[in-house]
Design a protein around this motif. Sequence first.
Motif, mmCIF file in Angstrom:
data_model
loop_
_atom_site.group_PDB
_atom_site.id
_atom_site.type_symbol
_atom_site.label_atom_id
_atom_site.label_comp_id
_atom_site.label_asym_id
_atom_site.label_seq_id
_atom_site.Cartn_x
_atom_site.Cartn_y
_atom_site.Cartn_z
ATOM 1 N N TYR A 169 0.820 -1.206 0.000
ATOM 2 C CA TYR A 169 0.000 0.000 0.000
ATOM 3 C C TYR A 169 0.861 1.266 0.000
ATOM 4 N N PHE A 170 1.960 1.248 0.751
ATOM 5 C CA PHE A 170 2.841 2.420 0.784
ATOM 6 C C PHE A 170 3.456 2.680 -0.585
ATOM 7 N N ARG A 171 3.757 1.601 -1.301
ATOM 8 C CA ARG A 171 4.394 1.756 -2.615
ATOM 9 C C ARG A 171 3.505 2.488 -3.604
ATOM 10 N N HIS A 172 2.184 2.390 -3.407
ATOM 11 C CA HIS A 172 1.248 2.987 -4.362
ATOM 12 C C HIS A 172 0.583 4.269 -3.833
ATOM 13 N N LEU A 173 1.048 4.778 -2.702
ATOM 14 C CA LEU A 173 0.423 5.980 -2.130
ATOM 15 C C LEU A 173 0.442 7.152 -3.104
ATOM 16 N N LYS A 174 1.538 7.292 -3.844
ATOM 17 C CA LYS A 174 1.668 8.423 -4.771
ATOM 18 C C LYS A 174 0.602 8.376 -5.877
ATOM 19 N N ASP A 175 0.082 7.193 -6.175
ATOM 20 C CA ASP A 175 -0.993 7.056 -7.170
ATOM 21 C C ASP A 175 -2.371 7.094 -6.509
ATOM 22 N N ASP A 176 -2.485 6.454 -5.344
ATOM 23 C CA ASP A 176 -3.794 6.260 -4.727
ATOM 24 C C ASP A 176 -4.375 7.524 -4.095
ATOM 25 N N ILE A 177 -3.531 8.320 -3.450
ATOM 26 C CA ILE A 177 -4.064 9.519 -2.773
ATOM 27 C C ILE A 177 -4.606 10.527 -3.788
ATOM 28 N N PRO A 178 -3.856 10.857 -4.853
ATOM 29 C CA PRO A 178 -4.457 11.754 -5.867
ATOM 30 C C PRO A 178 -5.719 11.162 -6.503
ATOM 31 N N ALA A 179 -5.718 9.851 -6.754
ATOM 32 C CA ALA A 179 -6.906 9.207 -7.343
ATOM 33 C C ALA A 179 -8.082 9.296 -6.378
ATOM 34 N N GLY A 180 -7.814 9.110 -5.068
ATOM 35 C CA GLY A 180 -8.862 9.212 -4.063
ATOM 36 C C GLY A 180 -9.471 10.604 -4.012
ATOM 37 N N ILE A 181 -8.632 11.623 -4.201
ATOM 38 C CA ILE A 181 -9.129 13.002 -4.216
ATOM 39 C C ILE A 181 -10.052 13.212 -5.415
ATOM 40 N N VAL A 182 -9.657 12.648 -6.549
ATOM 41 C CA VAL A 182 -10.486 12.764 -7.754
ATOM 42 C C VAL A 182 -11.838 12.089 -7.535
ATOM 43 N N VAL A 183 -11.829 10.873 -6.978
ATOM 44 C CA VAL A 183 -13.083 10.160 -6.714
ATOM 45 C C VAL A 183 -13.940 10.946 -5.732
ATOM 46 N N GLY A 217 -5.609 5.151 -9.733
ATOM 47 C CA GLY A 217 -5.727 4.383 -8.504
ATOM 48 C C GLY A 217 -5.227 2.954 -8.674
ATOM 49 N N GLN A 218 -4.527 2.444 -7.663
ATOM 50 C CA GLN A 218 -3.947 1.099 -7.742
ATOM 51 C C GLN A 218 -4.471 0.153 -6.664
ATOM 52 N N THR A 219 -4.832 0.699 -5.487
ATOM 53 C CA THR A 219 -5.264 -0.162 -4.386
ATOM 54 C C THR A 219 -6.484 0.434 -3.687
ATOM 55 N N ARG A 220 -6.945 -0.261 -2.631
ATOM 56 C CA ARG A 220 -8.111 0.166 -1.862
ATOM 57 C C ARG A 220 -7.871 1.497 -1.133
ATOM 58 N N ILE A 221 -6.617 1.913 -1.042
ATOM 59 C CA ILE A 221 -6.301 3.194 -0.396
ATOM 60 C C ILE A 221 -6.990 4.345 -1.128
ATOM 61 N N ALA A 222 -7.152 4.218 -2.446
ATOM 62 C CA ALA A 222 -7.818 5.275 -3.222
ATOM 63 C C ALA A 222 -9.260 5.449 -2.751
ATOM 64 N N CYS A 223 -9.981 4.328 -2.586
ATOM 65 C CA CYS A 223 -11.365 4.392 -2.106
ATOM 66 C C CYS A 223 -11.418 4.915 -0.675
ATOM 67 N N PHE A 224 -10.496 4.436 0.161
ATOM 68 C CA PHE A 224 -10.446 4.894 1.553
ATOM 69 C C PHE A 224 -10.154 6.394 1.623
ATOM 70 N N THR A 225 -9.231 6.865 0.766
ATOM 71 C CA THR A 225 -8.889 8.295 0.734
ATOM 72 C C THR A 225 -10.104 9.130 0.372
ATOM 73 N N HIS A 226 -10.900 8.639 -0.576
ATOM 74 C CA HIS A 226 -12.103 9.388 -0.965
ATOM 75 C C HIS A 226 -13.063 9.489 0.227
ATOM 76 N N GLY A 227 -13.127 8.421 1.050
ATOM 77 C CA GLY A 227 -13.959 8.465 2.247
ATOM 78 C C GLY A 227 -13.432 9.445 3.277
ATOM 79 N N VAL A 228 -12.111 9.475 3.449
ATOM 80 C CA VAL A 228 -11.492 10.409 4.407
ATOM 81 C C VAL A 228 -11.771 11.849 4.003
ATOM 82 N N PHE A 229 -11.624 12.144 2.711
ATOM 83 C CA PHE A 229 -11.866 13.507 2.253
ATOM 84 C C PHE A 229 -13.344 13.887 2.322
#
Length: 531
Positions: free
Chosen positions: A9-23, A338-350
Amino acid sequence: MIHKPTQYYFRHLKDDIPAGIVVFLVALPLCLGIALASGAPLFSGLIGGLIGGLIVSWLSGSQLAVSGPAAGLTVIIFNAIETLGGFQGVLVACVLAGIMQLMLGFLRAGIIGAFFPAAVIEGMLAAIGLILIIKQIPHATGYHTSYEGDESYMKETAESSFLEVFDAFGGISPGSVVISVVALLLLILWSTAWFKKQKLLKLIPGPLVAVVWGVAYNVVTIQFAPDWAVSGEHLVSLPVSEKAIDFFDNFVLPNADYLSHLSNPHVYTVAVTIAIIASLETLLSLEATDKLDPMKRLAPTNRELKAQGVGNIISGLIGGLPMTAVIVRSAASINAGGQTRIACFTHGVFLLLSVMFFAHYLNYIPLACLAAILLHTGYKLANPVLFKSFYQKGLSQFLPFIITVIAILVTDLLKGMAIGMVIGLFFVIKTNYHAAITLIQDGSHYLLSLNKDVSFLNKALLRKFILSIPEQSTVTIDASKAKFIDHDIMETIEDFLAAAPDSNIKVELIDLHGKDKINKHEAIVILNGDR
């Protein structure tokens, strides 16, 4: 030491967090709009989105599926509120539906998702892409009539969509057009090969740039060119709380009135309806998400049903709308990198942070730039190359694909998929009908092959082949490739063997005697695998 999943999950943070913001930016107005279309409190849509992002994302077996309130349930909820005498009855039905979904998961009912042909799944994706394009044109031009149209598959929406497109061009808002056109150009530019090679630019998702552009444009034009600014009705509209703690006041917890609905038989009818529709939409969306996954990962369907069940139970207990896995938001996440479930979780956090602290600032975002993001996503889903590709594969693939697209556009998602499945099943049966038995002629010698499983459906074809064999011929019936031969097929072959001597037809059998008991006649030469 960091264990392997955490490293992943850490390896893909750079992709997942921006994707989560978009979602998050896409999901925010949709959560509000679906609640509005359902006749439910606006905050119930946000609660559904929060549960989908913060909880279901970790329970789900899919790394990319995004869950939340779905437009496919709006009609059911709207009618249920009237039938059950209020929104609390719907919350009880939501909890019961979640329990049913849990049971379906434990009963392994998720396997039905594997029986949808690829052409039908691709047709669903293309239809959703077209619906996105059609329904976002009014937002892109500043002609805004309803939130729920953003991802609705309802018949009444589909029928009016094309009229709305023409109306949209008659009520153009110059500011919205400028925002959406420039945002689209930015998105197209950001997806070019040259931009993808730039290390710095690659870290910034195009959809995020589109949103920043839209906000900056509107802030400047309000000050210096009011006629070109976007009015309030074309901006994101989020309820603003005076204090962050006020967020929790919007929860609807079970009370005596809530529990009294358990004695209403209509609640159970609504619960069963929600459970069935939500489960089917989830499985369809999950199958489609797996198709879009660049890594081609396969999500466990039974686990997904359990995750959705838990999500709906929690959502119903605190005042949220029922939810499903939603392909529109899932596709937006994948397209944003987005690469992992972190993207969906990030969208929930935001979503949570926005409601608690930043609602006032989010209301500056023009709907036109969100429309541009969805237009771009819609084009990717309904790319003309996809239509051409299925056409080149032949009618057996193209017809289920195109009929699914048309059926979804003129009815709704589930009806359209049902029609597509029927057409797809027809071609599967037709292909199997011809592939199960083949007849090859070489002079006066005929090779009748039974391939794989041969069922009673192939009886008519077998009779046709047998009747085409002339007198004075030699026939080899090869069953070495068949794993199963239906009793009706064996009977037909026995009848042929009995009649063969009368026509001076010599018959050789390969491995047929091992499949079932068969009467031997003087015309038969048994060959056990070697000729």
